[in-house]
Each structure stands twice: as C-alpha cells, then as structure tokens.
Enzyme design. Structure first.
Site, PDB file in Angstrom:
ATOM      1  N   ARG A  20       1.430  -2.287   2.364  1.00  0.00           N
ATOM      2  CA  ARG A  20       0.644  -1.180   2.920  1.00  0.00           C
ATOM      3  C   ARG A  20       0.635  -1.166   4.450  1.00  0.00           C
ATOM      4  O   ARG A  20      -0.365  -0.833   5.087  1.00  0.00           O
ATOM      5  CB  ARG A  20      -0.804  -1.231   2.390  1.00  0.00           C
ATOM      6  CG  ARG A  20      -0.919  -1.106   0.881  1.00  0.00           C
ATOM      7  CD  ARG A  20      -0.409   0.256   0.380  1.00  0.00           C
ATOM      8  NE  ARG A  20      -0.512   0.354  -1.077  1.00  0.00           N
ATOM      9  CZ  ARG A  20       0.469   0.034  -1.918  1.00  0.00           C
ATOM     10  NH1 ARG A  20       1.640  -0.400  -1.460  1.00  0.00           N
ATOM     11  NH2 ARG A  20       0.298   0.130  -3.219  1.00  0.00           N
TER      12      ARG A  20
ATOM     13  N   SER B 284      -7.427   4.923  -2.740  1.00  0.00           N
ATOM     14  CA  SER B 284      -7.858   3.519  -2.699  1.00  0.00           C
ATOM     15  C   SER B 284      -8.512   3.220  -1.351  1.00  0.00           C
ATOM     16  O   SER B 284      -7.926   3.466  -0.304  1.00  0.00           O
ATOM     17  CB  SER B 284      -6.666   2.588  -2.915  1.00  0.00           C
ATOM     18  OG  SER B 284      -6.131   2.746  -4.206  1.00  0.00           O
TER      19      SER B 284
ATOM     20  N   GLU C  23      -7.835   0.298   3.431  1.00  0.00           N
ATOM     21  CA  GLU C  23      -6.577   1.018   3.253  1.00  0.00           C
ATOM     22  C   GLU C  23      -6.713   2.430   3.830  1.00  0.00           C
ATOM     23  O   GLU C  23      -5.770   2.980   4.371  1.00  0.00           O
ATOM     24  CB  GLU C  23      -6.186   1.088   1.774  1.00  0.00           C
ATOM     25  CG  GLU C  23      -4.841   1.724   1.529  1.00  0.00           C
ATOM     26  CD  GLU C  23      -4.296   1.458   0.140  1.00  0.00           C
ATOM     27  OE1 GLU C  23      -3.687   2.382  -0.437  1.00  0.00           O
ATOM     28  OE2 GLU C  23      -4.478   0.342  -0.383  1.00  0.00           O
TER      29      GLU C  23
END
EC number: 1.3.1.98
Length: 321
Positions: A181, A230, A300
C-alpha cells in the site's frame, strides 16, 4: 494583492490561456466519498496533459498543488486545503486501450472498475481485482492498491508523470519503489497515464473472477454507505479488522462517524459527520488497539488539509506505547 481576492484572481494573467476549468473555493465535501471536509482555495480540472503542464509552469512553486482522484479514500479536514486541488478530467485522462495482446495503456483518471472492464473486453487477465476497488488508476498507482490477492505493482510496466515544473518523467516499475500500500515515487509527481501488463485469458474466466470480486464486496463491505474504503492497513501477521474487533470498536460512533458494523475496518459517515468526527474516531480506534496489543495501525485513508482552530487531533490521541 487584496486580501479578499480568491487565489485565481490573485494569480490573474498567469493563468490565462489555460483550457481547463478553474473554480475558486470548492467544498471538498462535494468531492470526497465521505461527504465531509472544508473547502479548497481553488480547483483546476485540466483538459489534457499539455494543459496540466502549462498550469504547473504558471503557478508559483510556493503555492501548494495537490492532485486528487475520485475522492474515494480521502479524508479532508474541516479547515480545508490551501492552494490548488487538481482533478484530472475523464475526457483527457480517463481512457484506456489494449496496445498488445497483454498490455493496456490507461489514463490516470480512469476508474479502476472501468479498467477491469477494458481488460475483460480485450481478453487480458490479471485485472479482475480492480473491479472491486472504488477509486481511479492514479490513486492505485500511488498507493499500490490491491485486492483479492493481487496488487497494482504486479501489473505496472511504466508510469508517465509530470513534475511541479511541468516536465515529463517516465518511471519504471522499479522506479516506483513499491511495497504494501505504498510507493516511493516523489509526492510532487502527478501521474497522467501508465502502461500495464497482464496475460492472455479466456473472457469467460475473467468474467467469473470479476463476478466473484463483486459478490465478495457486496456481502462483506458497506459499499452503499458514505465510506472511504479500508481505513487502516493490515499489520504484519494479522488483519486490521480483527484488532479493531478485539477492542470492541465494531459500531463505535463519534458524532456522525461510525466504524461499520458490517466490516469494522470501514469507517462511515452516517449523515452528519465532520472531518473532525471521522479523524477522531480513527485515532480513538488506533489508540485502543495500541493500548491492547501494542500494534500501531497505519492509516490507509489519506488525510489532507488543515484542522479547524482548536480542533487539532493528535495521532493515537497522544498515547504512547
């Protein structure tokens, strides 16, 4: 310059000749999927890469320029964003085409779901996971978006970008410096397009995989809510939702913000949430997980902009561990 001039008026003739749309004082609550957050000083929507380059050359470097995509994983603070927000137009940056039996050239503004559809039409496998990601390619390139066991870094051949001076850069997969990520590409670069590589696959097989992705999303994620996807990255060796559930934060509410009862790593705006409510909730969750397990959950969702005066939120609410 008059203090009551907006940013576009202050720059005056420097912006003449641009073909894109310039708008002052844009409420970011109209842009983000959370439907919360303060205003940006100005918004620019360039018509194409040449127009974007001209804009970057025209705006003095001391004025911040921030690019946003469709606003799906973006939390804007209530004090708003100083300088320019850039949103790439669908017409100039939102198309994709197969350029070989396994490769696709795609603009950074193409929705991930549309990219998956283009790959399906071309019989190119490896892109089905994008069917379940509620964003655009630019954000996927920046954060190495992934789902269903596949990540963007597995597909990237090269990325085209402009720097703050409007110069073109071509970055290889290695140049992007991908990890979970995250990418190491300079924050000053604005991605405009990419060449992506998959593999030949039967269209019916691809369609089945996309249907499975869609079914998974509909059954475990609150996709019809005002959410940012998320909230936290998965820590090594565990899942963010498991750690959140352990400390009783499923359904936790602060103001108009709530950790979803359906998937507790999804934060939702129940209707009246401010940026302050949402970030307060996120940091409350982080502090409780830290206290319980010593795990420092990482956001995130991207948080941008200024806090309102007197409403600064400390990471982990100032907790130490």
């Amino acid at each position: 310059m008059s203090s009551d001039q907006n940013l576009i008026e202050q720059l005056g003739d420097r912006l003449s000749g641009l073909r894109g749309r310039l708008t002052p004082n844009v409420g970011m609550d109209t842009v983000t999927w959370f439907r919360a957050g303060g205003p940006a000083d100005a918004l620019f929507q360039p018509q194409d890469e040449e127009d974007l380059a001209a804009f970057l050359r025209a705006v003095p470097e001391e004025i911040p320029v921030l690019v946003v995509g469709v606003g799906s994983n973006l939390l804007v603070r209530d004090g708003g964003i100083r300088g320019f927000v850039v949103r790439l137009s669908a017409k100039g940056f939102g198309t994709a085409e197969a350029i070989s039996p396994t490769q696709i050239r795609a603009g950074a503004a193409i929705p991930d779901k549309r990219l998956a559809a283009v790959a399906l039409e071309a019989g190119i496998g490896g892109f089905h996971f994008y069917h379940g990601i509620p964003g655009a390619l630019g954000g996927a390139l920046r954060m190495n978006a992934g789902a269903n066991g596949v990540e963007t870094r597995e597909r990237v051949v090269e990325v085209r970008a402009l720097d703050r001076q409007g110069s073109v850069h071509i970055l290889t997969n290695a140049d992007m410096g991908y990890s979970y990520r995250h990418s190491e590409a300079s924050k000053d670069l604005i991605f405009t397009s990419a060449i992506l590589d998959g593999y030949a696959e039967d269209v019916d097989v691809i369609r089945t995989k996309m249907d499975e992705v869609q079914h998974h999303r509909e059954t475990v994620q609150p996709i019809r809510e005002k959410t940012g996807g998320s909230t936290f990255k998965n820590p090594e060796g565990t899942s963010a939702w498991k750690e959140i559930d352990k400390v009783g934060c499923r359904g936790l509410t602060i103001g108009g913000a709530q950790m979803s009862t359906m998937h507790c790593n999804f934060m939702i705006n129940t209707g009246t949430a401010t940026g302050y409510d949402l970030e307060s909730l996120g940091e409350t969750v982080r502090s409780r997980v830290l206290e319980n397990s010593g795990i420092r959950l990482e956001w995130e969702i991207k948080r941008l902009g200024d806090f309102e005066r007197g409403k600064v939120i400390e990471p982990f609410l100032g907790a130490r561990a």
